[in-house]
Design an enzyme around this catalytic site. Structure first.
Site, PDB file in Angstrom:
ATOM      1  N   ASP A  18      15.753  69.719 -32.565  1.00  0.00           N
ATOM      2  CA  ASP A  18      16.651  70.317 -33.539  1.00  0.00           C
ATOM      3  C   ASP A  18      15.859  70.466 -34.841  1.00  0.00           C
ATOM      4  O   ASP A  18      15.609  69.488 -35.548  1.00  0.00           O
ATOM      5  CB  ASP A  18      17.870  69.401 -33.725  1.00  0.00           C
TER       6      ASP A  18
ATOM      7  N   HIS B 121      22.846  65.089 -35.707  1.00  0.00           N
ATOM      8  CA  HIS B 121      23.971  65.901 -36.174  1.00  0.00           C
ATOM      9  C   HIS B 121      24.862  66.155 -34.952  1.00  0.00           C
ATOM     10  O   HIS B 121      24.361  66.232 -33.829  1.00  0.00           O
ATOM     11  CB  HIS B 121      23.376  67.228 -36.687  1.00  0.00           C
TER      12      HIS B 121
ATOM     13  N   CYS C  16      28.488  65.571 -40.750  1.00  0.00           N
ATOM     14  CA  CYS C  16      28.507  65.890 -39.303  1.00  0.00           C
ATOM     15  C   CYS C  16      27.609  64.924 -38.540  1.00  0.00           C
ATOM     16  O   CYS C  16      26.919  65.322 -37.584  1.00  0.00           O
ATOM     17  CB  CYS C  16      28.106  67.336 -39.041  1.00  0.00           C
TER      18      CYS C  16
ATOM     19  N   LYS D 115      19.570  78.060 -43.609  1.00  0.00           N
ATOM     20  CA  LYS D 115      18.974  76.928 -44.339  1.00  0.00           C
ATOM     21  C   LYS D 115      17.571  77.277 -44.831  1.00  0.00           C
ATOM     22  O   LYS D 115      16.952  76.498 -45.549  1.00  0.00           O
ATOM     23  CB  LYS D 115      18.926  75.686 -43.443  1.00  0.00           C
TER      24      LYS D 115
ATOM     25  N   GLN E  67      16.640  71.038 -40.060  1.00  0.00           N
ATOM     26  CA  GLN E  67      16.219  70.520 -41.370  1.00  0.00           C
ATOM     27  C   GLN E  67      14.697  70.478 -41.532  1.00  0.00           C
ATOM     28  O   GLN E  67      14.213  70.122 -42.602  1.00  0.00           O
ATOM     29  CB  GLN E  67      16.788  69.104 -41.593  1.00  0.00           C
TER      30      GLN E  67
HETATM   31  N1  C6P Z   1      23.747  70.455 -41.279  1.00  0.00           N
HETATM   32  C1  C6P Z   1      24.391  69.627 -43.458  1.00  0.00           C
HETATM   33  O1  C6P Z   1      24.974  69.728 -44.534  1.00  0.00           O
HETATM   34  P1  C6P Z   1      24.356  75.042 -38.217  1.00  0.00           P
HETATM   35  O2  C6P Z   1      25.699  74.611 -38.725  1.00  0.00           O
HETATM   36  O3  C6P Z   1      24.427  75.453 -36.781  1.00  0.00           O
HETATM   37  O4  C6P Z   1      23.672  76.029 -39.090  1.00  0.00           O
HETATM   38  O5  C6P Z   1      23.421  73.750 -38.293  1.00  0.00           O
HETATM   39  C2  C6P Z   1      23.788  72.599 -37.590  1.00  0.00           C
HETATM   40  C3  C6P Z   1      22.849  71.487 -37.858  1.00  0.00           C
HETATM   41  C4  C6P Z   1      22.097  71.003 -36.811  1.00  0.00           C
HETATM   42  N2  C6P Z   1      21.229  70.007 -36.993  1.00  0.00           N
HETATM   43  C5  C6P Z   1      21.036  69.428 -38.186  1.00  0.00           C
HETATM   44  C6  C6P Z   1      20.029  68.340 -38.322  1.00  0.00           C
HETATM   45  C7  C6P Z   1      21.773  69.867 -39.281  1.00  0.00           C
HETATM   46  O6  C6P Z   1      21.579  69.287 -40.464  1.00  0.00           O
HETATM   47  C8  C6P Z   1      22.716  70.914 -39.119  1.00  0.00           C
HETATM   48  C9  C6P Z   1      23.555  71.384 -40.267  1.00  0.00           C
HETATM   49  C10 C6P Z   1      24.447  70.795 -42.490  1.00  0.00           C
HETATM   50  O7  C6P Z   1      23.743  68.628 -43.155  1.00  0.00           O
HETATM   51  C11 C6P Z   1      25.852  71.244 -42.265  1.00  0.00           C
HETATM   52  S1  C6P Z   1      26.844  70.010 -41.472  1.00  0.00           S
END
Ligand code: C6P
Length: 405
Positions: A194, A117, A360, A220, A197
């Site tokens: 990270d 991401h 993203c 999430k 997910q």
């Molecule tokens: N992915 C998706 O729809 P934030 O925005 O900081 O809460 O999470 C960022 C992020 C970081 N790593 C991974 C693997 C992610 O999937 C995400 C967020 C969402 O896939 C929003 S783009």
């Protein structure tokens, strides 16, 4: 049809009936979390860590109890290793700015992957540019698997940091974090995981994984927006300078400088988010009540149904493994001749919510030679009826776009 025991806990489905298949973007919240938010504001609201009066102490206690809950949830050794942030993105930036910029140098290598991401890619591009360290990208096969040759070739003795997503938000595959941790530790380097997910869907044990840093977002995993976690091993956090400076993160300030507060407060500048942390604790407790076994079983079973139905439609393409059990409830797909935004809009008319776009992960889209995909992502409240309605709606798409069958 297997009944979903938990859907009734989510008021959104009574208020705005829909098939919600975008939990990888953000999860829905159960009443228990919404109630906890309300309870905080109705009975504990004050600025924590500052006031010496009862209400402020209650807010502080709520905040610090949430930290202990997170410590136990990810099996960290010490609550001082749990830093509250706004989200996974801020957590990853904290590590990049505070660890990356100060402990990496020219001649070092940072290894990451093309499936990251942007939140776990751009911070490392910045660190490489500013420190002169070399940024190297691991390339998976089309199932999301990194071959042994790829790992051997690209992770050399110069690799001092690996930054990798535990679960891809496009492929849904689970990456071999433990093996990569072992490799980088041999070089006395660190691994940044990270967990955006993975943490909501599977048991993540930072010590078992060998993770030096772990980032995730509360939203999430059903917690309120605006609360995230950056786990870091104590010894590393102790050695790192603060990321943000200002109120609350200091020990003593003079006109010509300052000393820093003890961990974890050194990394929590300004007024913190106790209501969010309290809600995160409620979300973790709810999650533990459901259990990861139920989540895994539900997501795998429903993903298998999606795969089976898609396999009957020759114009559908799924990204990642052919095995639904390797998807963590995430199915990225395209339909021949239809832009993913059109798929999403057509499904929206049937009140089926999916995501469409680059997720993203633009470099991954380029690697897959696809501009965008649609994506259905599941969580513990999804059921067979959701899948029936999703498939029914998907089957209409090509017809609405003017194709034959
Ligand atoms: N992915 C998706 O729809 P934030 O925005 O900081 O809460 O999470 C960022 C992020 C970081 N790593 C991974 C693997 C992610 O999937 C995400 C967020 C969402 O896939 C929003 S783009």
């Amino acid at each position: 049809m297997t009944e979903n025991r938990f859907k009734k806990d989510f008021p959104i489905f009574d208020n705005v009936p829909c098939v919600y298949l975008d939990s990888a973007a953000t999860a829905q919240r159960p009443a228990q979390v919404i109630e906890a938010q309300k309870r905080f504001y109705e009975t504990m609201n004050a600025n924590p860590l500052r006031g010496l009066y009862e209400l402020s102490i209650a807010a502080t206690d709520a905040y610090e109890e949430a930290r202990i809950c997170v410590r136990d949830f990810i099996n960290a050794a010490d609550e001082a290793e749990i830093i509250f942030t706004r989200n996974a993105t801020e957590s990853l930036n904290l590590v990049a700015y505070s660890y990356g910029l100060n402990f990496l140098h020219e001649g070092d290598e940072i290894v990451t992957t093309v499936m990251e991401h942007h939140s776990n890619m751009l911070p490392w591009q910045m660190v490489a540019e500013k420190t002169g360290a070399k940024l190297i990208y691991l390339e998976p096969d089309m199932d999301g698997i990194f071959s042994r040759e790829e790992l051997d070739r690209k992770i050399t003795e110069r690799c001092k940091l690996i930054a990798i997503t535990h679960v891809s938000n496009v492929f849904g595959c689970v990456n071999p974090v433990k093996e990569l941790a072992d490799r980088v530790h041999r070089n006395k380097g660190v691994i940044v995981v990270d967990g955006a997910q993975s943490v909501p869907h599977m048991k993540v044990d930072v010590r078992e994984l060998g993770a030096d840093f772990l980032a995730f977002s509360g939203h999430k995993l059903m917690a309120p927006f605006g609360i995230g976690v950056c786990y870091g091993r104590r010894e590393l956090l102790e050695a790192m300078p603060p990321f943000l400076t200002g109120g609350e993160m200091i020990e003593y300030v003079k006109l010509d400088g300052a000393t820093w507060a003890e961990l974890p407060h050194k990394f929590e500048a300004g007024t913190v988010n106790p209501a969010g942390a309290y809600g995160l604790k409620a979300a973790i407790e709810y999650l533990q009540g459901v259990g990861f076994d139920y989540i895994r079983e539900t997501e795998d079973r429903l993903t298998a149904r999606i795969f089976e139905e898609f396999s009957k439609l020759p114009y559908m393409h799924v990204y990642g493994s052919k095995d639904p059990a390797n998807h963590s409830g995430i199915t990225a797909f395209t339909i021949d001749g239809v832009h993913p935004h059109d798929i999403s809009s057509i499904l929206d008319a049937d009140k089926v919510n999916i995501r469409a776009g680059h997720h993203c992960a633009q470099p991954l889209m380029e690697y897959l030679k696809v501009g965008n995909t649609a994506r259905a992502s599941l969580y513990l409240y999804n059921d067979d009826e959701d899948i029936d309605r999703f498939i029914e709606s998907v089957k209409k798409v090509r017809g609405i776009m003017g194709y034959g069958a």
